[in-house]
Design an enzyme around this catalytic site. Structure first.
Site, PDB file in Angstrom:
ATOM      1  CB  SER A 135      -0.899   0.013   1.245  1.00 54.67           C
ATOM      2  OG  SER A 135      -1.538   1.260   1.397  1.00 54.67           O
ATOM      3  CE1 TYR A 158      -6.462   4.356  -1.664  1.00 52.72           C
ATOM      4  CE2 TYR A 158      -4.666   3.693  -0.210  1.00 52.72           C
ATOM      5  CZ  TYR A 158      -5.973   3.560  -0.644  1.00 52.72           C
ATOM      6  OH  TYR A 158      -6.793   2.618  -0.053  1.00 52.72           O
ATOM      7  CB  THR A 184      -7.705   1.366  -4.212  1.00 57.78           C
ATOM      8  OG1 THR A 184      -6.765   0.320  -3.976  1.00 57.78           O
ATOM      9  CG2 THR A 184      -8.917   1.147  -3.340  1.00 57.78           C
ATOM     10  CE  LYS A 282      -7.775  -4.226  -2.501  1.00 54.86           C
ATOM     11  NZ  LYS A 282      -8.545  -3.264  -1.677  1.00 54.86           N
ATOM     12  CG  HIS A 306     -11.160  -0.589   1.186  1.00 54.93           C
ATOM     13  ND1 HIS A 306     -10.683   0.103   0.099  1.00 54.93           N
ATOM     14  CD2 HIS A 306     -10.260  -0.382   2.163  1.00 54.93           C
ATOM     15  CE1 HIS A 306      -9.549   0.699   0.412  1.00 54.93           C
ATOM     16  NE2 HIS A 306      -9.277   0.412   1.668  1.00 54.93           N
TER      17      HIS A 306
END
Length: 412
Positions: A135, A158, A184, A282, A306
């Site tokens: 992540s 992100y 995501t 995702k 999630h």
């Protein structure tokens, strides 16, 4: 003596304590036979104000519970009178061969449960012959994590900090050798995490001395965690988000940043241009978004809510997978899923419902928070063993044989 020198001295002084923690909690793994057993140890070692971040879900946590319940209400229909000398659990996902259809999902803030937790986990996951996904919102540099794994790694991006900051992270991930980029899409804003609000986690991070002192009794009951935490330097930052000027983003509530940095379908073009490699989308809940991901050239999708941490009352991912997978067979895209997987039997169900592979987050986090590298290895060993056992019981020699014919809906 400077503050940095004092911190370094403290870390060295606490090393024997952390070494003792490793020995003590690794020994306790001998009595862990299921992921639930690992969860019980995780809750004993990690203080609630920290552990709730990983245990909890959004709002009233209905989806969190229903993700698991969807597997519990599914029944097997085995074919007996068959014996196999060996079982093949290997598959290929987004061009990468894995020893089992189980991939480590991106989990934020792993360094809060174990020193350099992301790199420690990546090493164990890679040794298990599968992929570790890092992540953006983690406390260990992506280069260190990639170097720790003997297998492929994916990087979950992100857009915190904006396009310029994200582009720099993409370049670092490419240079480090990550083989796929995970986008995501289900974070237009952080989920309503009432559990974290009730336990006062923001005060533990950002509060003044008096506010933090209220957690002293809790911490005193989790000294093995506390000493390891400060051996690792205490409060982490986000070294994979380099702000203008080169400084890492401080550890803080990132809800506002996520809201400003939500990934949209329009972003994928510039991200593809910067990445020049496989992209995995995702956070897919519906056939509409699955088809949209295929249209923009994604190599894979992850049917995911999630882990029940974003929007409550959405479909359990197993049910969403059942709606989506049959329609994606001719789209040249791998369908993955996560959410609610706590056993190798759950993995078999997901594959039979149409997933190429699954991602697990909490399951390996429980192992990591309990005993670091040994704990993660234990989690993957449990899941592999259970998957192989289930396949033998069903009469399947390989994953390719698993399909809906081996499943029934519970009448209960």
């Amino acid at each position: 003596m400077s503050e940095i020198q004092k911190a370094g001295t403290l870390q060295k002084l606490l090393k024997p304590c952390h070494d003792a923690t490793v020995r003590r909690w690794t020994q306790r793994l001998d009595k862990c036979f299921t992921i639930s057993d690992l969860k019980s140890l995780f809750e004993k070692r990690i203080p609630p104000v920290v552990g709730d971040y990983f245990l909890g879900g959004a709002s009233d946590e209905r989806t969190l519970r229903e993700n698991e319940a969807a597997f519990e209400r599914t029944r097997f229909a085995p074919n007996y009178g068959i014996r196999y000398d060996s079982i093949d659990t290997s598959t290929t996902v987004a061009g990468t061969k894995v020893s089992m259809p189980i991939i480590a999902a991106p989990v934020g803030s792993l360094r809060t449960v174990w020193p350099h937790g992301e790199a420690v986990a990546a090493k164990a996951v890679g040794e298990a012959g599968t992929i570790c996904t890092l992540s953006t919102l983690t406390g260990t540099r992506l280069e260190e994590v990639r170097a720790a794994s003997p297998h492929d790694c994916w990087f979950q991006l992100y857009l915190v900090g904006g396009q310029e900051v994200a582009t720099k992270a993409i370049e670092r991930a490419k240079k480090a050798g990550y083989t796929a980029l995970v986008l995501t899409i289900d974070t237009p804003v952080a989920g309503l995490r009432y559990r974290d609000m009730r336990n006062g986690s923001s005060q533990a991070i950002n509060g003044g001395l008096l506010q933090k002192m209220r957690f002293a009794p809790q911490m005193s009951r989790h000294l093995s965690w506390l000493t390891s935490y400060y051996h690792d330097g205490g409060l982490m930052d986000f070294p994979n988000i380099e702000l203008p000027g080169g400084e890492p983003m401080p550890y803080a509530d990132i809800g506002n940043q996520l809201q400003k940095a939500a990934v949209t379908w329009d972003d994928i073009q510039w991200i593809r241009d910067a990445w020049q490699g496989p992209i995995i989308v995702k956070g897919v809940h519906t056939l509409h978004d699955a088809q949209k991901a295929a249209d923009v050239g994604a190599a894979a999708i992850v049917v995911s809510n999630h882990g029940g941490r974003q929007l409550d009352r959405v479909l359990p991912t197993l049910d969403a997978l059942r709606e989506i997978a049959p329609h994606m067979k001719d789209r040249n895209i791998d369908v993955l899923m996560d959410g609610g997987i706590r056993s190798g039997g759950d993995v078999a169900i997901a594959i039979a419902r149409g997933a190429k592979a699954v991602l697990i987050g909490r399951a390996y986090t429980f192992g990591l928070g309990t005993a670091g590298h040994a704990g993660v290895s234990k989690a993957f060993s449990i899941l592999r063993s259970e998957l192989e056992h289930t396949m033998r019981q069903l009469g399947c020699a390989s994953l390719a044989e698993l399909d809906e014919s081996y499943l029934r809906d519970s009448r209960v």
